[in-house]
Design a protein around this motif. Structure first.
Motif, mmCIF file in Angstrom:
data_model
loop_
_atom_site.group_PDB
_atom_site.id
_atom_site.type_symbol
_atom_site.label_atom_id
_atom_site.label_comp_id
_atom_site.label_asym_id
_atom_site.label_seq_id
_atom_site.Cartn_x
_atom_site.Cartn_y
_atom_site.Cartn_z
ATOM 1 N N HIS A 59 -86.459 -102.130 2.381
ATOM 2 C CA HIS A 59 -87.549 -101.225 1.975
ATOM 3 C C HIS A 59 -87.455 -100.915 0.476
ATOM 4 O O HIS A 59 -88.473 -100.935 -0.238
ATOM 5 C CB HIS A 59 -87.470 -99.938 2.792
ATOM 6 N N GLY A 98 -88.450 -103.894 -1.547
ATOM 7 C CA GLY A 98 -89.898 -104.086 -1.502
ATOM 8 C C GLY A 98 -90.656 -103.148 -2.407
ATOM 9 O O GLY A 98 -91.775 -103.469 -2.863
ATOM 10 N N ARG A 99 -90.085 -101.976 -2.674
ATOM 11 C CA ARG A 99 -90.766 -100.985 -3.516
ATOM 12 C C ARG A 99 -90.453 -101.151 -5.004
ATOM 13 O O ARG A 99 -91.122 -100.537 -5.847
ATOM 14 C CB ARG A 99 -90.351 -99.575 -3.077
ATOM 15 N N LYS A 100 -89.442 -101.933 -5.329
ATOM 16 C CA LYS A 100 -89.013 -102.043 -6.729
ATOM 17 C C LYS A 100 -90.147 -102.535 -7.630
ATOM 18 O O LYS A 100 -90.414 -101.971 -8.697
ATOM 19 C CB LYS A 100 -87.809 -102.988 -6.848
ATOM 20 N N LYS A 101 -90.832 -103.604 -7.198
ATOM 21 C CA LYS A 101 -91.869 -104.195 -8.048
ATOM 22 C C LYS A 101 -93.034 -103.228 -8.266
ATOM 23 O O LYS A 101 -93.519 -103.054 -9.409
ATOM 24 C CB LYS A 101 -92.370 -105.488 -7.399
ATOM 25 N N SER A 102 -93.475 -102.571 -7.193
ATOM 26 C CA SER A 102 -94.603 -101.644 -7.332
ATOM 27 C C SER A 102 -94.232 -100.463 -8.219
ATOM 28 O O SER A 102 -95.052 -99.964 -9.002
ATOM 29 C CB SER A 102 -95.070 -101.152 -5.960
ATOM 30 N N LEU A 103 -92.977 -99.978 -8.140
ATOM 31 C CA LEU A 103 -92.537 -98.875 -9.002
ATOM 32 C C LEU A 103 -92.477 -99.309 -10.460
ATOM 33 O O LEU A 103 -92.858 -98.558 -11.376
ATOM 34 C CB LEU A 103 -91.157 -98.378 -8.545
ATOM 35 N N GLU A 104 -91.973 -100.499 -10.681
ATOM 36 C CA GLU A 104 -91.872 -101.002 -12.047
ATOM 37 C C GLU A 104 -93.252 -101.107 -12.692
ATOM 38 O O GLU A 104 -93.435 -100.770 -13.873
ATOM 39 C CB GLU A 104 -91.191 -102.362 -12.051
ATOM 40 N N ASP A 105 -94.235 -101.562 -11.902
ATOM 41 C CA ASP A 105 -95.595 -101.694 -12.430
ATOM 42 C C ASP A 105 -96.243 -100.329 -12.673
ATOM 43 O O ASP A 105 -97.077 -100.169 -13.589
ATOM 44 C CB ASP A 105 -96.466 -102.507 -11.464
ATOM 45 N N ALA A 106 -95.889 -99.331 -11.864
ATOM 46 C CA ALA A 106 -96.564 -98.032 -11.943
ATOM 47 C C ALA A 106 -95.957 -97.098 -12.976
ATOM 48 O O ALA A 106 -96.623 -96.154 -13.433
ATOM 49 C CB ALA A 106 -96.530 -97.356 -10.564
ATOM 50 N N TRP A 161 -88.869 -96.289 -15.884
ATOM 51 C CA TRP A 161 -88.371 -97.318 -14.963
ATOM 52 C C TRP A 161 -86.924 -97.710 -15.285
ATOM 53 O O TRP A 161 -86.129 -97.974 -14.390
ATOM 54 C CB TRP A 161 -89.283 -98.550 -15.025
#
Length: 334
Positions: free
Chosen positions: A104, A107-115, A121
């Protein structure tokens, strides 16, 4: 608070199983640490010693009064095996949850990095990395615990095996017989299915010990068990009931069929010559007497079946030994 889990003792009283399993675990751990083999007498003594250390004098007195030697070790080993199985299942679930948690986070790392802003970050990435590292470390620790638990499971399995088997002959022991005949009797009463007992006694065994010594006598006992075991089916069970007396439990076997089996056993024993390992100059021929009976729904309890088989054995010895005598449930001789 929930009541402590219990089970029926031999005399119908209750054993505090949660307490027993904890003391059993401590006793086994102590034996392993000392490099001592967890054979039943040693394990049972370690259990009682551990219980006394914990101030459980009442529990020790209760077990010693209600459970004969050997049966207490069996109850402890069975409970400990159950606890280990449950613990293994818990560890497996814990490891699976750690994996889900790590997946989990990944899976969230990429979306956090983009946001997030790069500077935010950068800080958060360190925290996420530390969390993933902690999960990985916990997983390694769980796996190490699983390996240790598996080793302990094998030790308990060996303890359970030794609890039920006679150390000298390899036959099942008296405690195992009392358990198994109770199960067979219950099945007989419920489904009206036959089972038969054959009691065998080596003729004049005392003379063998007196003449050749106990080492040769032990060889005779082991040889006798090997001969009987080779002649019965895989589902039949051979027990050392005491001294030179043995019992064969034959499920799904009627009276006439058991008489045939007993005569085959008698003939095999009579026809063989034992060449003693300790002294090749000694060759022995032995004979045995056999008592046979069938258990039925009309029997009040397993002891009634055993008593009738024992009576048939006594009659065989009284009539001259080296013979088979059967008694039917109604008391009639074969």
């Amino acid at each position: 608070m929930a009541p402590e889990e219990t089970t029926q003792a031999a005399a119908g009283e209750q054993l505090p199983q949660d307490k027993i399993s904890e003391i059993a675990r401590r006793a086994l751990k102590g034996l392993v640490a000392k490099g001592k083999a967890p054979i039943p007498p040693v394990y049972e003594k370690a259990f009682y010693d551990e219980a006394l250390k914990l101030g459980e004098e009442g529990l020790v007195a209760f077990l010693q009064a209600k459970l004969p030697p050997g049966q207490a070790a069996q109850a402890m080993a069975e409970r400990l095996a159950g606890v280990m199985t449950n613990l293994g299942d818990t560890m497996k679930q814990y490891k699976e949850r750690l994996d889900v948690h790590s997946e989990h986070i990944e899976g969230r790392k990429k979306s956090l990095e983009d946001a997030l802003a790069p500077e935010v970050w950068a800080v958060l990435q360190q925290e996420v990395g530390a969390l993933l590292s902690a999960n990985a470390l916990m997983r390694e620790q769980v796996e190490a615990s699983e390996r240790r638990l598996e080793a302990h499971k094998q030790e308990v399995a060996e303890l359970q095996r030794r609890v039920r088997f006679d150390a000298l002959t390899g036959a099942l022991n008296r405690g195992a017989f009392e358990e198994d005949i109770a199960d067979e009797y219950a099945r007989c009463r419920r489904y009206d299915r036959p089972f038969t007992l054959i009691i065998a006694d080596i003729d004049c065994f005392k003379k063998v010990n007196d003449t050749y010594g106990h080492t040769i006598g032990d060889e005779v006992l082991k040889y006798f068990v090997r001969m009987i075991s080779q002649e019965v089916r895989e589902i039949d069970r051979v027990y050392r009931y005491g001294g030179e007396e043995f019992v064969v439990l034959l499920p799904e076997t009627d009276f006439d069929g058991a008489l045939v089996v007993a005569e085959r056993l008698r003939s095999r024993v009579e026809s063989r010559v034992l060449k003693c390992k300790g002294d090749e100059d000694i060759s022995l021929k032995i004979t045995a007497s056999f008592g046979v009976t069938t258990g039925g729904p009309e029997d009040a309890n397993p002891k009634a079946v055993l008593a009738r088989a024992d009576k048939a054995l006594y009659k065989a010895k009284e009539e001259g030994r080296n013979r088979v005598v059967g008694l039917r449930p109604g008391g009639g001789a074969a």
